[in-house]
Design a protein around this motif. Structure first.
Motif, mmCIF file in Angstrom:
data_model
loop_
_atom_site.group_PDB
_atom_site.id
_atom_site.type_symbol
_atom_site.label_atom_id
_atom_site.label_comp_id
_atom_site.label_asym_id
_atom_site.label_seq_id
_atom_site.Cartn_x
_atom_site.Cartn_y
_atom_site.Cartn_z
ATOM 1 N N ARG A 40 0.827 -1.200 0.000
ATOM 2 C CA ARG A 40 0.000 0.000 0.000
ATOM 3 C C ARG A 40 0.871 1.263 0.000
ATOM 4 N N ARG A 41 1.939 1.256 0.783
ATOM 5 C CA ARG A 41 2.853 2.399 0.791
ATOM 6 C C ARG A 41 3.415 2.659 -0.602
ATOM 7 N N ARG A 42 3.832 1.589 -1.269
ATOM 8 C CA ARG A 42 4.425 1.756 -2.599
ATOM 9 C C ARG A 42 3.395 2.279 -3.598
ATOM 10 N N LEU A 43 2.180 1.768 -3.542
ATOM 11 C CA LEU A 43 1.140 2.229 -4.460
ATOM 12 C C LEU A 43 0.845 3.711 -4.265
ATOM 13 N N ILE A 44 0.817 4.133 -3.017
ATOM 14 C CA ILE A 44 0.576 5.552 -2.733
ATOM 15 C C ILE A 44 1.730 6.396 -3.260
ATOM 16 N N ALA A 45 2.962 5.951 -2.993
ATOM 17 C CA ALA A 45 4.134 6.701 -3.458
ATOM 18 C C ALA A 45 4.176 6.752 -4.984
ATOM 19 N N GLU A 46 3.862 5.645 -5.641
ATOM 20 C CA GLU A 46 3.871 5.616 -7.107
ATOM 21 C C GLU A 46 2.843 6.582 -7.682
ATOM 22 N N ALA A 47 1.708 6.703 -7.007
ATOM 23 C CA ALA A 47 0.671 7.624 -7.484
ATOM 24 C C ALA A 47 1.124 9.079 -7.385
ATOM 25 N N ALA A 48 2.071 9.349 -6.489
ATOM 26 C CA ALA A 48 2.549 10.721 -6.306
ATOM 27 C C ALA A 48 3.551 11.149 -7.367
ATOM 28 N N ASP A 81 3.990 9.650 7.789
ATOM 29 C CA ASP A 81 3.929 10.670 8.827
ATOM 30 C C ASP A 81 3.641 12.061 8.273
ATOM 31 N N SER A 82 3.986 12.291 7.019
ATOM 32 C CA SER A 82 3.791 13.615 6.420
ATOM 33 C C SER A 82 3.778 13.485 4.912
ATOM 34 N N VAL A 83 3.318 14.528 4.250
ATOM 35 C CA VAL A 83 3.325 14.525 2.798
ATOM 36 C C VAL A 83 4.758 14.550 2.272
ATOM 37 N N GLN A 84 5.685 15.167 3.030
ATOM 38 C CA GLN A 84 7.089 15.139 2.613
ATOM 39 C C GLN A 84 7.617 13.712 2.523
ATOM 40 N N GLU A 85 7.181 12.874 3.474
ATOM 41 C CA GLU A 85 7.633 11.487 3.460
ATOM 42 C C GLU A 85 7.093 10.761 2.231
ATOM 43 N N VAL A 86 5.838 11.042 1.878
ATOM 44 C CA VAL A 86 5.263 10.441 0.672
ATOM 45 C C VAL A 86 6.062 10.860 -0.556
ATOM 46 N N LEU A 87 6.300 12.161 -0.681
ATOM 47 C CA LEU A 87 6.964 12.685 -1.869
ATOM 48 C C LEU A 87 8.413 12.230 -1.942
ATOM 49 N N SER A 88 9.073 12.137 -0.787
ATOM 50 C CA SER A 88 10.452 11.657 -0.770
ATOM 51 C C SER A 88 10.515 10.218 -1.255
ATOM 52 N N GLU A 89 9.593 9.387 -0.780
ATOM 53 C CA GLU A 89 9.576 7.989 -1.212
ATOM 54 C C GLU A 89 9.223 7.884 -2.692
ATOM 55 N N ALA A 90 8.330 8.749 -3.153
ATOM 56 C CA ALA A 90 7.973 8.758 -4.574
ATOM 57 C C ALA A 90 9.183 9.107 -5.430
ATOM 58 N N TYR A 138 13.580 17.949 -6.185
ATOM 59 C CA TYR A 138 13.834 17.064 -5.043
ATOM 60 C C TYR A 138 14.970 17.603 -4.179
ATOM 61 N N TRP A 139 16.053 18.033 -4.814
ATOM 62 C CA TRP A 139 17.178 18.584 -4.058
ATOM 63 C C TRP A 139 16.813 19.889 -3.374
ATOM 64 N N ASN A 140 16.050 20.719 -4.047
ATOM 65 C CA ASN A 140 15.634 21.978 -3.435
ATOM 66 C C ASN A 140 14.749 21.717 -2.226
ATOM 67 N N ALA A 141 13.887 20.716 -2.310
ATOM 68 C CA ALA A 141 13.025 20.367 -1.180
ATOM 69 C C ALA A 141 13.852 19.933 0.016
ATOM 70 N N GLY A 142 14.955 19.256 -0.237
ATOM 71 C CA GLY A 142 15.823 18.828 0.855
ATOM 72 C C GLY A 142 16.419 19.991 1.609
ATOM 73 N N ASP A 143 16.702 21.084 0.909
ATOM 74 C CA ASP A 143 17.246 22.268 1.565
ATOM 75 C C ASP A 143 16.220 22.918 2.482
ATOM 76 N N GLN A 144 14.927 22.717 2.181
ATOM 77 C CA GLN A 144 13.871 23.336 2.962
ATOM 78 C C GLN A 144 13.361 22.449 4.100
ATOM 79 N N ASP A 145 13.823 21.208 4.145
ATOM 80 C CA ASP A 145 13.304 20.239 5.116
ATOM 81 C C ASP A 145 14.381 19.889 6.136
ATOM 82 N N PRO A 146 14.133 20.125 7.432
ATOM 83 C CA PRO A 146 15.141 19.825 8.454
ATOM 84 C C PRO A 146 15.269 18.348 8.794
ATOM 85 N N ASP A 147 14.458 17.496 8.188
ATOM 86 C CA ASP A 147 14.472 16.071 8.489
ATOM 87 C C ASP A 147 15.793 15.456 8.028
#
Length: 228
Positions: A40-48, A81-90, A138-147
């Protein structure tokens, strides 16, 4: 990074309006098949993935992902846990699929020099503009995310890309196809030039064709990997 709200984070004005795309029709309870969490996680990430390609990383919210995956917002937040996690996995799925295809093409080459040429050809086509746009987003998003987990994931993707380049060049040296005094340096310069050319290609400042981008990279290969 935990979401600011239980249903979404990084909400935009556009998300408060009804989605332009018609959501999938709900599946009757009797027809539903319970899937393992990892599936289910993979299907959600693939859809993103197509959402990121169409709108950009920062413009995709959890409601967008849920609609694209044909699931509820609660299902998405249950698995992530967050939309960032979804998008990162995607993005990880997209990047791994992209470079796996490059690797398969290189394996079919008769030698390392041909493999590198095939790699260069595959890096710059009209179709790869989409990949490069997603890569920089993707790289720009990493600069904005403290995770820190997000940053580690990015570093792993880039390390794998460096390993792929170095492996091709090192194989050519081992097989006596060409010589190189500094494989690590060649790898760093190849990756940096590819990124720089891709950014110039997307910005078109100054204008850059795919043919010229390939020519610059091939020139680097010819200069640093001397054919024997």
């Amino acid at each position: 990074m935990a979401p600011h709200h239980p249903e979404d984070i990084r909400m935009t004005a556009s998300e408060s309006r009804p989605a332009a795309r018609t959501p999938r029709r709900a599946v009757a309870a009797a027809a539903r098949t319970r899937q393992p969490t990892e599936v289910r996680r993979r299907l959600i990430a693939e859809a993103a993935v197509p959402l990121i390609a169409e709108r950009g990383y920062a413009s995709v919210g959890v409601r967008d992902v849920a609609a694209a995956a044909g699931v509820s917002v609660g299902t998405v937040t249950y698995h992530f846990d967050s939309v960032q996690e979804v998008l990162s996995e995607a993005m990880v799925l997209h990047i791994e699929a992209y470079y796996a295809a490059l690797s398969e093409a290189a394996k079919e080459a008769s030698g390392s020099a041909e493999a590198l040429r095939l790699l260069v050809d595959a890096l710059f086509t009209e179709d790869t503009d989409r990949h490069w746009r997603m890569w920089f987003d993707y790289w720009n998003a990493g600069d904005q995310d403290p995770d820190q987990g997000f940053a580690r994931g990015q570093a792993e993707r880039y390390a794998a890309w460096h390993d792929q380049i170095r492996s091709l060049a090192g194989r050519g040296v081992d097989e006596g196809e060409f010589t190189c005094d500094d494989l690590d340096g060649f790898t760093a310069r190849f990756a940096a030039l590819a990124d720089g050319l891709a950014l110039q290609r997307l910005r078109q400042a100054p204008p850059l064709t795919t043919e010229d981008a390939r020519r610059h990279l091939n020139r680097l290969i010819e200069t640093e990997l001397r054919l024997t």
